[in-house]
Design an enzyme around this catalytic site. Structure first.
Site, PDB file in Angstrom:
ATOM      1  N   GLU A 182       0.930  -1.156  -0.029  1.00 59.75           N
ATOM      2  CA  GLU A 182      -0.031   0.130  -0.189  1.00 59.75           C
ATOM      3  C   GLU A 182       0.881   1.455   0.206  1.00 59.75           C
ATOM      4  O   GLU A 182       1.845   1.450   0.811  1.00 59.75           O
ATOM      5  CB  GLU A 182      -0.809  -0.107   1.138  1.00 59.75           C
ATOM      6  CG  GLU A 182      -1.787   1.328   1.093  1.00 59.75           C
ATOM      7  CD  GLU A 182      -3.098   0.954   2.274  1.00 59.75           C
ATOM      8  OE1 GLU A 182      -3.468  -0.051   2.430  1.00 59.75           O
ATOM      9  OE2 GLU A 182      -3.663   2.076   2.524  1.00 59.75           O
ATOM     10  N   ARG A 183       0.605   2.092  -0.875  1.00 66.90           N
ATOM     11  CA  ARG A 183       1.491   3.223  -1.017  1.00 66.90           C
ATOM     12  C   ARG A 183       2.911   3.056  -1.142  1.00 66.90           C
ATOM     13  O   ARG A 183       3.833   3.618  -0.953  1.00 66.90           O
ATOM     14  CB  ARG A 183       1.222   4.467   0.036  1.00 66.90           C
ATOM     15  CG  ARG A 183       0.077   4.309   0.534  1.00 66.90           C
ATOM     16  CD  ARG A 183      -1.111   5.093  -0.655  1.00 66.90           C
ATOM     17  NE  ARG A 183      -2.265   5.290   0.101  1.00 66.90           N
ATOM     18  CZ  ARG A 183      -3.107   5.581  -0.697  1.00 66.90           C
ATOM     19  NH1 ARG A 183      -3.204   5.807  -1.920  1.00 66.90           N
ATOM     20  NH2 ARG A 183      -4.749   5.641  -0.180  1.00 66.90           N
ATOM     21  N   LYS A 302      -2.795  -0.025  14.418  1.00 68.42           N
ATOM     22  CA  LYS A 302      -3.755   1.164  13.947  1.00 68.42           C
ATOM     23  C   LYS A 302      -5.365   0.518  14.203  1.00 68.42           C
ATOM     24  O   LYS A 302      -5.809  -0.395  13.695  1.00 68.42           O
ATOM     25  CB  LYS A 302      -3.697   0.975  12.333  1.00 68.42           C
ATOM     26  CG  LYS A 302      -4.643   1.983  11.772  1.00 68.42           C
ATOM     27  CD  LYS A 302      -4.313   2.025  10.192  1.00 68.42           C
ATOM     28  CE  LYS A 302      -5.247   3.010   9.462  1.00 68.42           C
ATOM     29  NZ  LYS A 302      -5.176   3.191   7.984  1.00 68.42           N
ATOM     30  N   GLU A 306     -10.186   5.028   9.890  1.00 66.39           N
ATOM     31  CA  GLU A 306      -9.987   4.389   8.517  1.00 66.39           C
ATOM     32  C   GLU A 306     -10.728   3.066   8.295  1.00 66.39           C
ATOM     33  O   GLU A 306     -10.207   2.279   7.494  1.00 66.39           O
ATOM     34  CB  GLU A 306      -8.759   4.555   7.694  1.00 66.39           C
ATOM     35  CG  GLU A 306      -8.348   6.098   7.747  1.00 66.39           C
ATOM     36  CD  GLU A 306      -7.086   6.378   6.983  1.00 66.39           C
ATOM     37  OE1 GLU A 306      -6.461   5.155   6.676  1.00 66.39           O
ATOM     38  OE2 GLU A 306      -6.932   7.400   6.530  1.00 66.39           O
ATOM     39  N   ARG A 339      -0.810   3.506  17.290  1.00 67.68           N
ATOM     40  CA  ARG A 339      -0.871   4.591  16.277  1.00 67.68           C
ATOM     41  C   ARG A 339      -1.835   5.828  16.966  1.00 67.68           C
ATOM     42  O   ARG A 339      -2.886   5.276  17.352  1.00 67.68           O
ATOM     43  CB  ARG A 339      -1.278   4.334  15.022  1.00 67.68           C
ATOM     44  CG  ARG A 339      -0.001   3.540  14.357  1.00 67.68           C
ATOM     45  CD  ARG A 339      -0.215   3.195  12.796  1.00 67.68           C
ATOM     46  NE  ARG A 339       0.260   4.103  11.940  1.00 67.68           N
ATOM     47  CZ  ARG A 339      -0.386   4.399  10.582  1.00 67.68           C
ATOM     48  NH1 ARG A 339      -1.713   4.185  10.625  1.00 67.68           N
ATOM     49  NH2 ARG A 339       0.086   5.285   9.619  1.00 67.68           N
ATOM     50  N   ARG A 358     -10.526  17.455  11.238  1.00 73.51           N
ATOM     51  CA  ARG A 358      -9.658  16.260  11.640  1.00 73.51           C
ATOM     52  C   ARG A 358      -8.508  16.436  12.166  1.00 73.51           C
ATOM     53  O   ARG A 358      -7.752  15.384  12.834  1.00 73.51           O
ATOM     54  CB  ARG A 358      -9.265  15.582  10.015  1.00 73.51           C
ATOM     55  CG  ARG A 358      -8.488  14.405  10.060  1.00 73.51           C
ATOM     56  CD  ARG A 358      -8.518  13.668   8.572  1.00 73.51           C
ATOM     57  NE  ARG A 358      -7.066  12.757   8.610  1.00 73.51           N
ATOM     58  CZ  ARG A 358      -6.867  12.293   7.520  1.00 73.51           C
ATOM     59  NH1 ARG A 358      -7.557  12.547   6.452  1.00 73.51           N
ATOM     60  NH2 ARG A 358      -5.612  11.712   7.521  1.00 73.51           N
ATOM     61  N   LYS A 382       2.052  10.816  13.702  1.00 73.98           N
ATOM     62  CA  LYS A 382       2.581  11.089  12.230  1.00 73.98           C
ATOM     63  C   LYS A 382       3.090  12.663  12.504  1.00 73.98           C
ATOM     64  O   LYS A 382       2.252  13.368  13.461  1.00 73.98           O
ATOM     65  CB  LYS A 382       1.430  11.368  11.481  1.00 73.98           C
ATOM     66  CG  LYS A 382       0.900   9.909  10.773  1.00 73.98           C
ATOM     67  CD  LYS A 382      -0.124  10.094   9.524  1.00 73.98           C
ATOM     68  CE  LYS A 382      -0.377   8.650   9.062  1.00 73.98           C
ATOM     69  NZ  LYS A 382      -1.083   8.355   8.088  1.00 73.98           N
ATOM     70  N   ASP A 387      -1.797  14.395   7.593  1.00 74.75           N
ATOM     71  CA  ASP A 387      -1.350  13.218   6.601  1.00 74.75           C
ATOM     72  C   ASP A 387      -0.431  13.394   5.961  1.00 74.75           C
ATOM     73  O   ASP A 387      -0.541  13.313   4.779  1.00 74.75           O
ATOM     74  CB  ASP A 387      -2.760  12.443   6.104  1.00 74.75           C
ATOM     75  CG  ASP A 387      -2.450  11.022   5.617  1.00 74.75           C
ATOM     76  OD1 ASP A 387      -1.281  10.649   6.095  1.00 74.75           O
ATOM     77  OD2 ASP A 387      -3.288  10.329   5.184  1.00 74.75           O
ATOM     78  N   GLU A 415       4.004   9.162  -0.660  1.00 74.16           N
ATOM     79  CA  GLU A 415       2.675   9.027  -1.087  1.00 74.16           C
ATOM     80  C   GLU A 415       1.974  10.429  -1.656  1.00 74.16           C
ATOM     81  O   GLU A 415       1.396  10.264  -2.674  1.00 74.16           O
ATOM     82  CB  GLU A 415       1.875   8.614   0.083  1.00 74.16           C
ATOM     83  CG  GLU A 415       0.219   8.714  -0.041  1.00 74.16           C
ATOM     84  CD  GLU A 415      -0.339   8.148   1.226  1.00 74.16           C
ATOM     85  OE1 GLU A 415       0.140   7.922   2.116  1.00 74.16           O
ATOM     86  OE2 GLU A 415      -1.691   8.282   1.201  1.00 74.16           O
ATOM     87  N   GLU A 533       6.698  21.980  -3.134  1.00 77.06           N
ATOM     88  CA  GLU A 533       5.807  22.830  -2.454  1.00 77.06           C
ATOM     89  C   GLU A 533       5.149  23.747  -3.298  1.00 77.06           C
ATOM     90  O   GLU A 533       4.125  24.222  -3.296  1.00 77.06           O
ATOM     91  CB  GLU A 533       6.290  23.242  -1.313  1.00 77.06           C
ATOM     92  CG  GLU A 533       5.455  23.977  -0.306  1.00 77.06           C
ATOM     93  CD  GLU A 533       6.111  24.490   0.972  1.00 77.06           C
ATOM     94  OE1 GLU A 533       7.321  24.460   1.100  1.00 77.06           O
ATOM     95  OE2 GLU A 533       5.311  24.855   2.060  1.00 77.06           O
ATOM     96  N   TRP A 564     -12.964  12.876   3.894  1.00 81.66           N
ATOM     97  CA  TRP A 564     -11.713  12.304   4.819  1.00 81.66           C
ATOM     98  C   TRP A 564     -11.308  13.638   5.535  1.00 81.66           C
ATOM     99  O   TRP A 564     -10.193  13.577   6.335  1.00 81.66           O
ATOM    100  CB  TRP A 564     -10.537  11.996   3.766  1.00 81.66           C
ATOM    101  CG  TRP A 564     -10.908  10.770   2.761  1.00 81.66           C
ATOM    102  CD1 TRP A 564     -11.562  10.634   1.517  1.00 81.66           C
ATOM    103  CD2 TRP A 564     -10.925   9.430   3.399  1.00 81.66           C
ATOM    104  NE1 TRP A 564     -11.876   9.510   1.490  1.00 81.66           N
ATOM    105  CE2 TRP A 564     -11.313   8.798   2.408  1.00 81.66           C
ATOM    106  CE3 TRP A 564     -10.696   9.002   4.607  1.00 81.66           C
ATOM    107  CZ2 TRP A 564     -11.412   7.360   2.575  1.00 81.66           C
ATOM    108  CZ3 TRP A 564     -10.865   7.641   4.723  1.00 81.66           C
ATOM    109  CH2 TRP A 564     -11.271   6.755   3.643  1.00 81.66           C
TER     110      TRP A 564
HETATM  111  O1  GCW Z   1      -2.372   8.497   4.367  1.00 78.98           O
HETATM  112  C1  GCW Z   1      -3.462   7.340   4.413  1.00 78.98           C
HETATM  113  C2  GCW Z   1      -3.008   6.404   3.452  1.00 78.98           C
HETATM  114  C3  GCW Z   1      -3.361   5.004   3.751  1.00 78.98           C
HETATM  115  C4  GCW Z   1      -2.613   4.701   5.025  1.00 78.98           C
HETATM  116  C5  GCW Z   1      -2.844   5.669   6.056  1.00 78.98           C
HETATM  117  C6  GCW Z   1      -2.522   5.323   7.409  1.00 78.98           C
HETATM  118  C7  GCW Z   1      -1.979   2.452   5.515  1.00 78.98           C
HETATM  119  O2  GCW Z   1      -3.576   6.930   2.332  1.00 78.98           O
HETATM  120  O3  GCW Z   1      -3.013   4.365   2.709  1.00 78.98           O
HETATM  121  O4  GCW Z   1      -3.141   3.358   5.149  1.00 78.98           O
HETATM  122  O5  GCW Z   1      -2.866   6.672   5.839  1.00 78.98           O
HETATM  123  O6  GCW Z   1      -1.221   5.962   7.507  1.00 78.98           O
HETATM  124  O7  GCW Z   1      -2.942   4.435   8.286  1.00 78.98           O
END
Ligand code: GCW
Length: 847
Positions: A182-183, A302, A306, A339, A358, A382, A387, A415, A533, A564
């Site tokens: 994923e990504r 996690k 999501e 997380r 968010r 994060k 994100d 990503e 940027e 989102w």
């Molecule tokens: O940024 C989002 C991503 C998802 C990712 C999620 C996360 C793995 O688009 O692909 O899932 O964050 O960090 O959990």
């Protein structure tokens, strides 16, 4: 004679044969002048108490290979005690050294994983606090040798933080049969295939070697969106095989868990973290895992995010959820990384709620829990509150946890930042995060001091990097992107290191000692984040990428109205998220007083975060004196112009870098230069359309060198209105009328006879491999194929939009006035050879 010269040149530049990227920065290519220096390197290695399969053993092997490759010197491993040769490299742990009657006087106190290197008159001593430290010291010694540094020295190095992990978002299977990432933009998983652990785990060992060389001590091997089948007996056996590949490099295995596994896999009717049967189930699984992998690092979870299950389902707190695993892991010494990326995207509705945000979620969800976590829980946060956008403020959650250790999650895989198809050196961005002072309680509270545990006296804390390497020989899909992985490890070890220094060391190891090569890669890399940027989203507006699909390419319209919570609140007159306490979502109030004051007030908020914290008219004047909208226009022109220079800079390295990597990088930089123009025009047209405020410089919407495809004479092609409109010049492109017949688009050129660069913008969907051929009168100028989906690694897309828009340029084409330009497009599969426009560009003009 010529081939001799070439040979000498190749030898001088230290170019090895197959430069496919697999060896990354551990190529051990010959050091210029190495043969003259090798006298100073001992020819014997004494490895203390080395056991095959453990790091000290690996260290000795690495020294043999490294010194041979770098200096052409064969060194031997001295077996047994006694008769220790005079000039030697002694490597081992401090304990083993003491046991072997080594002189410990003057050897400093080391912390876990730390090392000490002493080089005196040709004698080398490399000691680790533990085996892993001895291996780290060895890699550091070899790094010195590789950059040509052989002088006497004494180095003591301890890691800044105990947790220096990487996360892989690898799936066991993804719809189909194989292990996707994923990504991930570098190919399939190196760990999984067809729902199980791969038979051949050679790449896992190579990955561990790379990671050990930069001080990384654990890899979470599967996606945080975890599949419960990772815990079948068969997969636990497989995981043990991965751990066996990691162990010689001191890398521990970590595992992502699906919170609902007791129900999904265990057949229980609940996954309530306080239910006895659930607790027992997890304890049983954990014991089974530790039986197979006694040195397992721990878990990553996690939860309630999501769509992932979590404790909130049962009205339990996040701490209840984290502690469930903490208890199971404690007898085994494991850690649970929990997380902070918790938010409920189903409750976010920007239309009805001006205060919905968010960015507030993490602090709200963790509110009041700080004292509830067990001491082997670490909260993985994060870097920013949303994100991994191109610019975010530091997550306020770092300021809210003092009794619980925290780790900063950084994203190495790009990503939102160009998916390795755009070069973006991320270390300067991370550095800004790590150096940021949150002023908790009015005192120095630098992020790196919080995650190291220093600020609040936490024993645990550190770094988690989402890396997502894949099976490609380039690992990340792009050679230049590997500087990010290298820098991540170096910063996690020591966040005070200068990011240019890291980059230049990496360049020497990866490419060459040639000063020109170092200068060019430095220039490109250092300009890359600011440029990205500039053309992808500035003033803190987020990365204006497509938010609903691949997270790639421009789509500013998708940044609002989505569920989102990644919003810009752009309308005809205004833009930006009002996150103030006095009038907005209150997010600024989550920061400690001094930081809150800066962000709450528009006058003190730095321009680069203005739209993150404030909702303003497009005509708002920035500190720079420009209006917001003019800044948008200018920045997009500036950033994309910078991206054009990367191509010529790189071309100046022709012959100085092996052909394989030279061409690979060049291809991507040419693509990036073209795609940066797609970004520029899409974003500018979008906001011009929204605000109706023209560009003072008259550039936006004004393209004198362009010929729109829809204005050409069409045969077998027809116009197509693109959505979103701004992804195509003039909103339209052309597509072939059906999927099997070629189309022709032609026109008589109204330009002065001369030499031009001819650029063609087209769309390359992942639906087939159309081909296009460009003619001037009957002269074929060139042809190209729509196969970027196989080459670039970025998320493939079936749509005609900013994600698939691309450009090809034919340089120095002689064009006669009145010539007929003709493009023939041959559709393939379901891809209708889409064409956007043609630019006939005099030298020096980019459009
Ligand atoms: O940024 C989002 C991503 C998802 C990712 C999620 C996360 C793995 O688009 O692909 O899932 O964050 O960090 O959990």
């Amino acid at each position: 004679m010529r081939s001799l010269l070439l040979f000498l040149l190749v030898a001088y530049l230290g170019l090895a044969a197959a430069e496919d990227g697999l060896a990354a920065w551990l190529r051990y290519a010959p050091v210029p002048n190495g043969k003259h220096l090798r006298e100073n390197i001992p020819s014997v290695i004494v490895s203390l108490n080395a056991t095959e399969g453990l790091p000290v053993y690996t260290a000795a092997q690495e020294l043999v290979d490294g010194i041979d490759g770098l200096y052409g010197k064969k060194v031997k491993i001295h077996k047994g005690k006694g008769n220790k040769p005079k000039k030697s490299i002694v490597v081992g742990t401090v304990d083993a050294y003491t046991e072997n009657d080594g002189n410990v006087k003057g050897i400093p106190e080391l912390s876990a994983d730390g090392y000490y290197i002493k080089i005196t008159k040709g004698n080398v001593l490399i000691l680790g606090q533990n085996e892993r430290g001895a291996l780290y010291g060895t890699f550091q010694y070899l790094e010195r040798l590789a950059i040509g540094e052989i002088s006497d020295t004494a180095i003591t190095s301890n890691p800044d933080a105990p947790i220096r992990w990487v996360n892989q978002w690898d799936n066991l299977r993804d719809g189909g049969t194989h292990g996707s990432v994923e990504r991930g933009y570098g190919g399939d998983s190196i760990f999984f295939w067809d729902g199980v652990v791969r038979e051949d785990l050679n790449r896992a060992a190579q990955y561990a070697r790379l990671l050990a060389s930069i001080g990384i001590n654990a890899v979470v091997v599967n996606n945080v969106n975890a599949n419960e089948t990772i815990l079948t007996e068969q997969n636990m056996d497989g995981l043990a095989r991965i751990a066996d590949e990691f162990r010689p490099y001191g890398v521990q295995l970590g595992l992502s868990l699906n919170f609902a596994s007791p129900q999904l896999l265990g057949g229980l009717d609940t996954f309530d973290p306080l239910d006895e049967s659930v607790i027992d189930w997890w304890q049983g699984i954990t014991n089974d895992l530790y039986q197979r992998i006694p040195d397992m690092a721990g878990y990553l979870v996690k939860a309630n995010s999501e769509g992932q299950a979590g404790p909130l389902t049962y009205n339990r707190t996040l701490a209840d959820g984290a502690n469930l695993f903490a208890h199971a892991l404690k007898p085994h010494g494991g850690i649970i990384m929990f997380r902070a990326f918790v938010y409920d995207h189903r409750t976010l509705d920007q239309d009805v709620d001006w205060k919905a945000d968010r960015a507030n979620a993490a602090v709200e969800f963790f509110d009041g829990l700080d004292s509830d976590f067990e001491d082997n829980v670490v909260i993985q946060i994060k870097n920013g509150p949303i994100d991994f956008q191109v610019r975010e403020p530091v997550s306020p959650l770092f300021a809210h946890l003092s009794q619980t250790g925290s780790a900063v999650e950084l994203q190495v895989t790009q990503e939102y930042l160009g998916q390795q198809a755009h070069v973006v050196y991320l270390a300067p961005m991370w550095k800004e995060v790590l150096d940021f002072d949150l002023r908790v309680g009015g005192e120095d509270s630098v992020v790196s001091d919080i995650v190291s545990g220093r600020r609040f006296n936490n024993e645990l804390g550190g770094y988690a990097g989402v890396v997502n390497v894949g099976h490609n020989t380039t690992w990340l899909g792009s050679h230049l992107a590997m500087s990010n992985l290298f820098a991540y490890g170096k910063l996690a070890w020591d966040p005070s290191v200068d990011t240019t220094e890291i980059l230049q060391t990496w360049t020497k190891l990866t490419f060459s000692h040639d000063k020109k090569v170092i200068d060019v890669i430095t220039k490109i890399s250092e300009k890359s984040w600011p440029a990205y940027e500039d053309y992808s989203g500035n003033l803190g507006i987020q990365t204006l990428t497509d938010i609903l699909l691949g997270h790639y390419g421009p789509n500013p319209g998708s940044q609002d109205g989505n569920p989102w919570g990644q919003w810009t609140r752009a309308d005809a007159d205004t833009i930006g998220m009002d996150r103030t306490v006095w009038n907005g979502t209150g997010n600024t109030g989550q920061y400690p007083e001094e930081v809150y004051q800066v962000y709450e007030n528009i006058e003190t908020t730095p321009d680069n975060l203005l739209l993150w914290f404030h909702h303003v008219p497009y005509t708002q004047v920035l500190k720079s004196g420009k209006t917001v909208i003019q800044h948008f226009y200018d920045a997009h022109y500036r950033g994309s112009a910078t991206a054009q220079t990367f191509v010529s800079l790189w071309e100046s390295l022709k012959g100085r870098i092996d052909k394989e990597r030279y061409e690979h990088v060049l291809f991507r930089l040419v693509y990036q230069a073209g795609h940066s123009l797609v970004w520029r025009d899409s974003v500018n047209n979008f906001y011009f359309n929204k605000s109706s405020i023209p560009d003072e410089a008259g550039r936006v919407g004004n393209h004198p060198y362009r010929i729109e495809a829809e204005d050409l004479e069409l045969d077998g092609y027809e116009p197509y209105l693109v959505s979103p409109f701004e992804a195509a010049s003039g909103s339209y492109c052309i597509v072939t009328a059906d999927n099997s017949t070629e189309g022709t688009a032609s026109t008589k050129l109204d330009v002065k006879t001369g030499v031009y660069n001819v650029a063609v913008n087209y769309f390359d969907q992942a639906l087939g491999n159309s081909t296009w051929t460009l003619f001037l009168d009957d002269r074929k100028i060139g042809e190209w194929k729509g196969d970027l989906e196989y080459i670039l690694g970025r998320a493939p897309s079936p749509y005609i939009d900013g994600q698939t828009a691309a450009r090809v340029t034919f340089k120095n084409v002689r064009v006669k006035s009145g010539s007929t330009l003709r493009i023939v497009g041959v559709p393939d599969g379901k891809e209708p050879a889409p064409l956007d426009y043609i630019s006939i560009l005099p030298e020096g003009i980019i459009d």
